[in-house]
Design an enzyme around this catalytic site. Structure first.
Site, PDB file in Angstrom:
ATOM      1  N   ASP A  26     -94.219 120.424 -57.024  1.00 22.07           N
ATOM      2  CA  ASP A  26     -92.951 119.789 -57.387  1.00 22.07           C
ATOM      3  C   ASP A  26     -92.100 119.635 -56.116  1.00 22.07           C
ATOM      4  O   ASP A  26     -92.333 120.310 -55.108  1.00 22.07           O
ATOM      5  CB  ASP A  26     -92.238 120.670 -58.422  1.00 22.07           C
ATOM      6  N   ASP A  28     -87.994 118.781 -55.807  1.00 20.49           N
ATOM      7  CA  ASP A  28     -86.659 119.398 -55.769  1.00 20.49           C
ATOM      8  C   ASP A  28     -86.733 120.818 -56.336  1.00 20.49           C
ATOM      9  O   ASP A  28     -87.257 121.030 -57.424  1.00 20.49           O
ATOM     10  CB  ASP A  28     -85.676 118.540 -56.576  1.00 20.49           C
TER      11      ASP A  28
HETATM   12 MG   LIG Z   1     -88.039 120.905 -59.427  1.00 20.69          MG
END
Ligand SMILES: [Mg+2]
Length: 354
Positions: A26, A28
């Site tokens: 992932d 952010d």
């Molecule tokens: Mg995230």
């Protein structure tokens, strides 16, 4: 590698970067936080690559092209090319292929990233509901306005299939929470009454697409949100490493619903290079993980152990997750008021009850 039904937490004597040959990472909250790099991310990912782990970055953001995402990562000392990125725009285009023939007409609500992905998948992008599109595909872009939402609604009412890149209701930025794609999708749904399908996390589409692209033997998902990354990993059948550098806290992990539980826990991505201990059940219902111990008695979480360093605090959270999940799985209750907020990076907050 499959999850232990008793606790959901897994252990390994070998570094995760050697146990798994692919990580779906992932962005952010895992590799960066807003404009800032996350400490340990670049170093941990570089170390993982040097041990043979292939990295693919997976994002619900449909507005940026893979090459823009790759350029951003490269500026954070995480070298990446567009082949190393899977966006929910690409996943939405792949989802179209499960029902539409090549060359089918599609109306696109969204930005350049989504237009590129839909065109690259071989569909004919049309400008109006009057062109009788077979599908409407909808992703976020700041320029999306009423005219496009209205056109989407007309097309869907005429029978077009509604596909969303993702259903994230909010888009956090430095000024607060802005309406995300899910909020704009809901505006269309309010007019049509027809629920869309979504390609983004927590649906497994992106994870499956990325693993298939690489041809991986053993895939690990890495995320910071239990309701998207961890839930999506479980839906795809892949173990998930949860890092405490983003949204979901240790308290969230302890209280996680079974379909959102992580399999490995880490303070940051440096722990890709480490072995991970397994919590063990001992006498009197205690679960221990190295120096940490926890149990649930009469629905109340109790924990004890040394919590002076970050690794010791992560062990305490592992023990607490094992104890809490075992209690819930055995049909017991867990009073959330007995689960304190806890920050693995900051011992000042240890044990502070809500
Ligand atoms: Mg995230």
């Amino acid at each position: 590698v499959s999850a232990d039904p008793a606790s959901g937490l897994l252990g390994t004597d070998r570094p995760l970067a050697e146990l798994f040959d692919l990580a779906l990472v992932d962005l952010d909250g895992v590799t960066y936080r807003g404009p800032e790099p996350i400490p340990g991310a670049a170093e941990g990912l570089a170390g993982a690559r040097s041990r043979g782990m292939h990295l693919v970055f997976v994002t619900n953001n449909a507005s940026r092209d893979p090459s823009q995402v790759a350029d951003h990562l490269t500026t954070l000392d995480i070298p990446a090319s567009s082949d190393d990125v899977v966006t929910s725009a690409q996943a939405a285009a792949a989802l179209l292929g499960t029902r539409l023939a090549p060359g089918a007409r599609v109306f696109v609500v969204g930005g350049a990233g989504l237009h590129t992905a839909v065109a690259a998948a071989g569909y004919a992008i049309v400008a109006s509901a009057d062109d009788a599109p077979e599908a409407v595909v909808q992703g976020f872009a700041p320029e999306v306005g009423w005219r496009q939402l209205a056109e989407a609604a007309y097309a869907i009412q005429a029978g077009a299939w509604h596909v969303a890149s993702n259903l994230d209701l909010t888009l956090p930025n430095e000024r607060g929470l802005a309406p995300g794609n899910g909020s704009l999708v809901n505006a269309v749904v309010a007019a049509t009454g027809i629920e869309p399908v979504s390609a983004g996390k927590p649906a497994p589409t992106m994870f499956l697409l990325a693993a298939e692209r690489v041809g991986a033997r053993a895939t690990l998902v890495i995320g910071d949100r239990l309701d998207t990354d961890s839930a999506g990993a479980r839906a795809a059948g892949f173990p998930v490493l949860h890092v405490f550098t983003g949204v979901s806290s240790p308290r969230d992990a302890i209280l996680a619903a079974p379909n959102e539980r992580p399999n490995y826990l880490a303070a940051d991505l440096m722990e890709l290079l480490d072995a991970h201990p397994t919590p063990v059940r001992t006498v009197d219902g205690w679960w221990t993980c190295r120096g940490g111990a926890a149990r649930v008695i009469d629905g109340r979480l109790e924990w004890r152990g040394v919590a002076a360093t970050v690794p010791e605090r992560v062990d305490l959270v592992r023990a607490a997750c094992a104890a809490a999940w075992a209690a819930v799985d055995a049909g017991g209750a867990l009073d959330p008021n007995t689960v304190p907020e806890f920050d693995v990076e900051d011992d000042q907050r240890v044990g502070r009850a809500r």
